[in-house]
Design an enzyme around this catalytic site. Structure first.
Site, PDB file in Angstrom:
ATOM      1  N   GLU A 130       0.944   7.452  -0.835  1.00 40.19           N
ATOM      2  CA  GLU A 130       1.323   6.461  -1.843  1.00 40.19           C
ATOM      3  C   GLU A 130       0.212   5.407  -1.928  1.00 40.19           C
ATOM      4  OE1 GLU A 130       5.016   3.482  -3.051  1.00 40.19           O
ATOM      5  OE2 GLU A 130       4.873   4.283  -1.025  1.00 40.19           O
ATOM      6  N   HIS A 142       1.872  -3.350  -1.164  1.00 41.59           N
ATOM      7  CA  HIS A 142       0.615  -2.693  -0.803  1.00 41.59           C
ATOM      8  C   HIS A 142      -0.508  -3.722  -0.776  1.00 41.59           C
ATOM      9  CE1 HIS A 142       1.750   1.710  -1.494  1.00 41.59           C
ATOM     10  NE2 HIS A 142       2.864   1.007  -1.671  1.00 41.59           N
ATOM     11  N   HIS A 215       9.893   5.653  -6.916  1.00 41.01           N
ATOM     12  CA  HIS A 215      10.898   4.579  -6.895  1.00 41.01           C
ATOM     13  C   HIS A 215      11.028   3.878  -8.254  1.00 41.01           C
ATOM     14  CE1 HIS A 215       7.404   2.072  -5.974  1.00 41.01           C
ATOM     15  NE2 HIS A 215       7.417   2.340  -4.675  1.00 41.01           N
ATOM     16  N   GLY A 248      21.209  -1.225  -3.530  1.00 36.12           N
ATOM     17  CA  GLY A 248      21.763  -2.440  -4.088  1.00 36.12           C
ATOM     18  C   GLY A 248      20.812  -3.615  -4.084  1.00 36.12           C
ATOM     19  N   ASP A 273      12.459   5.057   1.070  1.00 39.58           N
ATOM     20  CA  ASP A 273      11.321   4.138   1.170  1.00 39.58           C
ATOM     21  C   ASP A 273      11.431   3.327   2.461  1.00 39.58           C
ATOM     22  OD1 ASP A 273       8.887   3.037   0.361  1.00 39.58           O
ATOM     23  OD2 ASP A 273       9.817   1.492  -0.882  1.00 39.58           O
ATOM     24  N   LEU A 306       9.759  -7.514  -1.733  1.00 40.34           N
ATOM     25  CA  LEU A 306      10.362  -6.393  -1.016  1.00 40.34           C
ATOM     26  C   LEU A 306       9.266  -5.539  -0.387  1.00 40.34           C
ATOM     27  CD1 LEU A 306      13.168  -5.270  -3.483  1.00 40.34           C
ATOM     28  CD2 LEU A 306      13.515  -6.179  -1.193  1.00 40.34           C
ATOM     29  N   ALA A 307       9.493  -5.109   0.840  1.00 38.97           N
ATOM     30  CA  ALA A 307       8.516  -4.293   1.564  1.00 38.97           C
ATOM     31  C   ALA A 307       9.216  -3.079   2.152  1.00 38.97           C
ATOM     32  CB  ALA A 307       7.838  -5.115   2.659  1.00 38.97           C
ATOM     33  N   GLY A 308       9.573  -2.140   1.279  1.00 36.92           N
ATOM     34  CA  GLY A 308      10.314  -0.981   1.730  1.00 36.92           C
ATOM     35  C   GLY A 308      11.772  -1.340   1.955  1.00 36.92           C
TER      36      GLY A 308
END
Length: 381
Positions: A130, A142, A215, A248, A273, A306-308
């Site tokens: 990815e 990233h 995603h 969610g 993820d 958000l990080a995974g």
């Protein structure tokens, strides 16, 4: 020949439900399905005593879990740890995922996946790369300093990989249709993501052979009235596949319900993820020098990005059924058959039928995992 039977649970074969059936397994594959009352004498039988037996879950995007992170330590030991951690939650096959990093880390990750497959680490289908060929405008978590254009040397390396399935996420705004076509003709599965691409650019990527979207909704151009973006291209294309993170947090439930009504059945599949805190890992970890903290079910960098996720596949299944109201059979297909089709392994995985690999999950009526089998080998009780 190792031959045994499983009975006592309702069976979902990947298409429909069956009652009062037994699954006979021989040398790691499904031999046949028979009435539970007609098992041959002398055959070893495990009575599952209720619940449901279904195809094992397939996760095409697993960055880490159980406290391990592929980018931090690209090794067989980390891949084994990830596979073991998520197997407890029903994942019987996965693509360990390396996100954008320096070339050495990316190449070490591919080497580690190849070695894990040679050593027989259960459930490893290949690798998801990815990045780094993404759009810095939609970097997400990233590291922007490692995002870069793809080169001829990169293409040659990717085409020469021998580590099973190679799934590559690229930005259609930064990777041309010609390059996408070259990669797909070499057998690489190309997915579109992390991009501020126009709908036209995304459609050109699909026309060149890209198979789907990474995603959906996250880290991509959104659907707007004058520019439909990547989301618009994804929702209106009947053939492309879309991975979705059903926790969610990544996508609002209403947006997921719109997607479920828009995309044809068979084109949406579940991914986690996941990052190190998932599947029993500690709530804090370091991602390329940046602290990531689990807060209220979310994994966040300092700025709130958000990080995974901390998601596991069984949680995604329960979310789809209980929150989104998706039919149980369709949800199970989203966790097994559809990712198998996306990855082109549906001749081997995603169904319970004669000749298929005996990769199975046993669930309670509340959809909690009790046990799994990978190539007929049962997980510990």
């Amino acid at each position: 020949m190792i031959r045994f039977a499983l009975k006592g649970a309702r069976l979902f074969d990947g298409e429909r439900f069956h009652d009062d059936k037994a699954v006979i397994i021989a040398d790691g594959r499904i031999d046949k399905i028979v009435p539970a009352t007609q098992l041959e004498s002398g055959l070893a039988v495990t009575n599952l005593k209720g619940g449901m037996l279904a195809p094992g879950f397939i996760d095409a995007q697993v960055n880490g879990g159980g406290g391990a992170l592929l980018n931090e330590n690209p090794s067989v030991a980390v891949i084994r740890r990830m596979a073991e951690a998520f197997r407890i939650f029903g994942t019987t096959n996965m693509l360990p995922t390396v996100i954008t990093d320096g070339p050495e880390i990316t190449r070490r990750a591919a080497d580690a996946v190849a070695a894990a497959r040679r050593e027989g680490v259960p459930g490893i289908l290949g690798i998801h790369i990815e990045g780094p060929f993404l759009d810095p405008r939609r970097a997400g978590a990233h590291p922007p300093q490692h995002i870069r254009p793809i080169t001829s040397e990169d293409i040659a390396w990717l085409r020469g990989l021998d580590c099973g399935i190679v799934l590559l996420t690229v930005a259609p705004s930064h990777v041309s249709p010609q390059i996408i076509r070259t990669l797909t003709q070499a057998g690489i599965i190309v997915s579109l993501g992390h991009s501020e691409a126009t709908a036209k650019e995304a459609q050109a990527g699909l026309a060149a052979g890209a198979r789907g979207f990474t995603h959906l909704f996250n880290a991509m151009s959104q659907l707007q009235n004058r520019e439909p973006g990547m989301v618009g291209a994804a929702l209106t294309d009947p053939e492309s596949y879309c991975g979705i993170i059903a926790d969610g947090h990544h996508v609002h439930p209403l947006a997921l319900q719109v997607t479920l009504k828009t995309k044809p059945k068979g084109r949406l599949f579940l991914v986690t993820d996941a990052m190190p805190p998932a599947a029993g890992g500690p709530p804090r970890f370091e991602l390329q020098g940046r602290e990531v903290i689990a807060r209220n079910g979310r994994l966040e960098l300092d700025a709130g990005t958000l990080a995974g996720s901390i998601l596991t596949m069984d949680e995604a299944v329960r979310f789809c059924v209980t929150t989104l109201g998706v039919d149980l059979g369709e949800t199970l297909r989203m966790a097994s058959l559809y990712p198998a089709q996306f990855l082109r392994v549906d001749h081997d995985l995603g169904r319970v039928g004669a000749g298929f690999r005996a990769n199975l999950v046993h669930l309670t009526d509340a959809l909690a995992v009790t046990r799994t089998w990978i190539d007929g080998e049962a997980s510990p009780l």
